[in-house]
Scaffold this active site. Structure first.
Site, PDB file in Angstrom:
ATOM      1  CG  ASP A   1     -22.251 -39.903  31.476  1.00  0.00           C
ATOM      2  OD1 ASP A   1     -23.023 -38.957  31.724  1.00  0.00           O
ATOM      3  OD2 ASP A   1     -21.141 -39.748  30.949  1.00  0.00           O
TER       4      ASP A   1
ATOM      5  CG  ASP B   1     -16.786 -40.876  29.953  1.00  0.00           C
ATOM      6  OD1 ASP B   1     -17.831 -40.374  30.411  1.00  0.00           O
ATOM      7  OD2 ASP B   1     -16.055 -40.298  29.132  1.00  0.00           O
TER       8      ASP B   1
ATOM      9  CG  ASP C   1     -20.011 -40.324  34.807  1.00  0.00           C
ATOM     10  OD1 ASP C   1     -21.117 -39.791  34.997  1.00  0.00           O
ATOM     11  OD2 ASP C   1     -19.457 -40.382  33.702  1.00  0.00           O
TER      12      ASP C   1
END
Length: 641
Positions: free
Chosen positions: A317, A509, A513
């Site tokens: 990410d 995080d 996600d």
């Protein structure tokens, strides 16, 4: 005496086997052959029957193990009159559990350190300033707690100011939480995490969460889950069990046929009971999990650390993972005739009265430069647009361009790089300048990507919901070629599921996600600042706000997998050598049983090497040593190993 009683209670079969062996050996040396034979043989057959019951249950569950070799060896040695050897084989079976517990206990030592440090009591301050000791479960947000020197912080909170409003600076040892070995200094107002160890100065902690909702409670839950996990590497060992059993029976049968003596069959099978297949591999996995915990990486299961050792594709990410996840001031562009520091000082002074996320970054930048902020008795904020404040007799407007342009029509449009945001400033109706902010890439991100490639990852990609221009800008700085932007959580799951090179690891995080972390073969959550949901759905949690620990986790997985396989092959190889020698009649059954015990010890000691770094880890981690202090220390220790 109490310790002996504990051993007897914990390992009754081991103690019973030792007693029977000593008794039978004593009778044998005294010339009482028949009593020795009957006692040893009867006990050995009882152990064989007990083992057979468990073996049949395993077979019914589809689990084929090597216990059948041990049972056959016990029965064969009893039938040919090698009753002392039969008891030694029993000792090998029952003692295997004790050896595993000892080795596993050593490997779990670092994992359990977090559990042992869990605080139980807190010193709560009453309104009159007196102190009362309460259970940590009684602490509530807003309580003021006294933390004495060398005590563990009981809950999450902030460092409270000293009497009279003076500033406080406290040094905390956060090594058990983040792996950072140096004390970290926190000043008044700083957020601190439960589980950190206070230094030499007492201070007041203002609780921001209860014990159950604090970070340390979540970490303890993760560690318990990791410690109670059973390493599925045993399945890998079981894949060797069938061919090994066939080979052992073949060698024993041929030795019997060639020598024409059933004793030879028993002598071969005595050395063909490789407990390392059942013990050494799980011990290696526990050692690897323990080693990862030392670096602030909680691996929740042995299956995860096995997958870490074979990762082929890594997805990242962007926000909060490759970047810091918070905006920082990256540029100050004053208008003609305006001083740069004065522009920043006025903007930061006005932003004191704003709750916008960019306001914190502007105030922090002004404080870093040592600028004295002015106060205002007349300040208002218009949500999502900006703030107006009268400072030192001047009317300062800070915010979006359209909002500031209403007060200063000469406001100029700023040119922005991908990923940048602009905050415009006007003073007394004139355009004063622009502040540029951006979510900067972490300093360790590029080195982490390079290290992952060196560790064997074929593909490293970015999966982000941000705009493509911003994503490609950050990816370029990190050295990532493949970028997928403007993604919804479902898009991330689909893209990751379609990857052909597996295992696939995903690092993230945020709450968005969670689906992709759960879908990946290995989900890694940035647990220090990330969401609780992400940490709970992930297989690996990084306790420090440091993405380079992803490479450290992969290195630990590779080392563990390598050592586990080595341990299996060491056990098999030594057993095969002993079987071939025993087939010639050179190793009596009693001596063979002793040799097999030594094989077990060698394989288990080899498995414990998973707790130590490999000799080439510093080379594979590469430049990580230069961008993070802990990485440098770990790389140095790896090079010295």
């Amino acid at each position: 005496m109490q310790r002996i009683t504990g051993i007897v209670r914990e390992y009754p079969w081991v103690v019973a086997t030792l007693i029977v062996f000593v008794l039978a050996l004593g009778l044998h040396l005294a010339g009482a052959e028949d009593p020795a034979r009957w006692i040893a043989s009867a006990y050995a057959l009882v152990v064989a029957a007990w083992t057979s019951v468990g073996m049949v249950k395993d077979l019914m569950r589809g689990h084929w193990g090597v216990d059948i070799l041990a049972v056959t060896a016990i029965v064969a040695t009893v039938l040919v009159g090698e009753y002392l050897a039969a008891v030694l084989v029993c000792l090998m079976l029952t003692g295997g559990e004790a050896l595993e517990d000892y080795a596993a206990g050593r490997a779990r030592r670092d994992l359990s350190a977090l559990l042992d440090r869990a605080p139980q009591r807190a010193h709560r301050l009453r309104r009159d300033g007196s102190v009362e000791d309460v259970s940590v479960e009684e602490v509530r947000p807003g309580d003021r707690l006294l933390v004495r020197p060398a005590e563990v912080l009981p809950v999450d909170g902030t460092v409270a100011s000293a009497e009279g409003g003076g500033e406080v600076a406290v040094g905390l040892d956060e090594s058990s939480l983040t792996g950072e070995s140096l004390p970290v200094t926190h000043r008044t107002g700083a957020s601190v995490m439960s589980g950190a160890l206070n230094g030499t100065r007492a201070f007041v902690l203002e609780a921001t969460a209860s014990a159950a909702d604090s970070q340390y409670a979540a970490i303890v839950a993760l560690v318990k889950q990791a410690a109670e996990s059973r390493a599925p590497m045993v399945r890998l060992a079981d894949r060797y069990a069938v061919p090994f059993t066939v080979v052992a029976y073949a060698i024993a049968g041929l030795a019997w046929w060639y020598a024409g003596d059933p004793v030879r069959f028993a002598e071969v099978l005595v050395v063909a009971t490789p407990c390392p297949l059942l013990i050494a591999a799980p011990v290696a996995f526990l050692g690897g999990m323990s080693r990862a915990a030392k670096s602030g990486v909680i691996v929740k299961s042995g299956g995860t650390i096995e997958a870490l050792g074979a990762v082929q594709t890594v997805g990242f990410d962007k926000t909060g993972t490759l970047t810091a996840g918070r905006p920082e001031l990256v540029g100050v562009r004053p208008a003609a005739g305006v001083d740069e520091d004065e522009l920043l000082r006025l903007a930061a002074s006005a932003e004191q009265y704003s709750v916008h996320v960019l306001a914190d970054a502007i105030r922090a930048a002004a404080e870093e430069r040592g600028l004295h902020l002015a106060t205002s008795q007349d300040a208002t904020e218009e949500a999502t647009n900006g703030v107006v404040a009268v400072l030192d007799g001047r009317r300062v407007v800070v915010g979006k361009r359209a909002y500031v342009a209403e007060a200063a029509p000469d406001t100029e449009q700023a040119e922005l790089a991908p990923g940048q945001s602009a905050v415009y400033v006007a003073v007394d109706g004139d355009f004063a300048g622009v502040l540029l902010l951006a979510d900067r890439i972490r300093p360790e991100s590029a080195a982490t990507v390079q290290a992952l490639h060196r560790l064997g990852a074929r593909h490293v990609l970015m999966l982000t919901g941000d705009a493509e221009a911003t994503g490609r800008h950050i990816a370029g700085e990190a050295g990532i070629d493949e970028v997928h932007a403007d993604l919804l959580p479902a898009d991330k799951v689909r893209l990751l599921s379609e990857r052909p090179d597996r295992p696939v690891m995903m690092v993230g995080d945020g709450v968005n996600d969670v689906p992709v972390l759960a879908a990946a073969d290995v989900g890694v959550a940035m647990g220090a600042r990330g969401s609780t949901a992400a940490s709970e759905s992930a297989d690996v949690v990084l306790l420090a706000d440091d993405v380079s620990r992803v490479a450290v986790a992969v290195t630990a997985g590779q080392r563990t997998l390598q050592v586990a396989k080595q341990s299996i092959w060491v056990g098999i190889a030594l057993s095969l050598v002993l079987m071939l020698i025993a087939a010639t009649g050179a190793i009596p059954a009693l001596v063979g049983a002793l040799f097999q015990e030594l094989v077990d010890v060698v394989a288990i000691l080899n498995a414990l090497r998973a707790m130590k770094p490999g000799p080439k880890e510093a080379e594979r981690l590469g430049d990580l040593a230069a961008v993070r202090g802990e990485g440098g220390r770990e790389a140095a220790s790896a090079a010295a190993a």
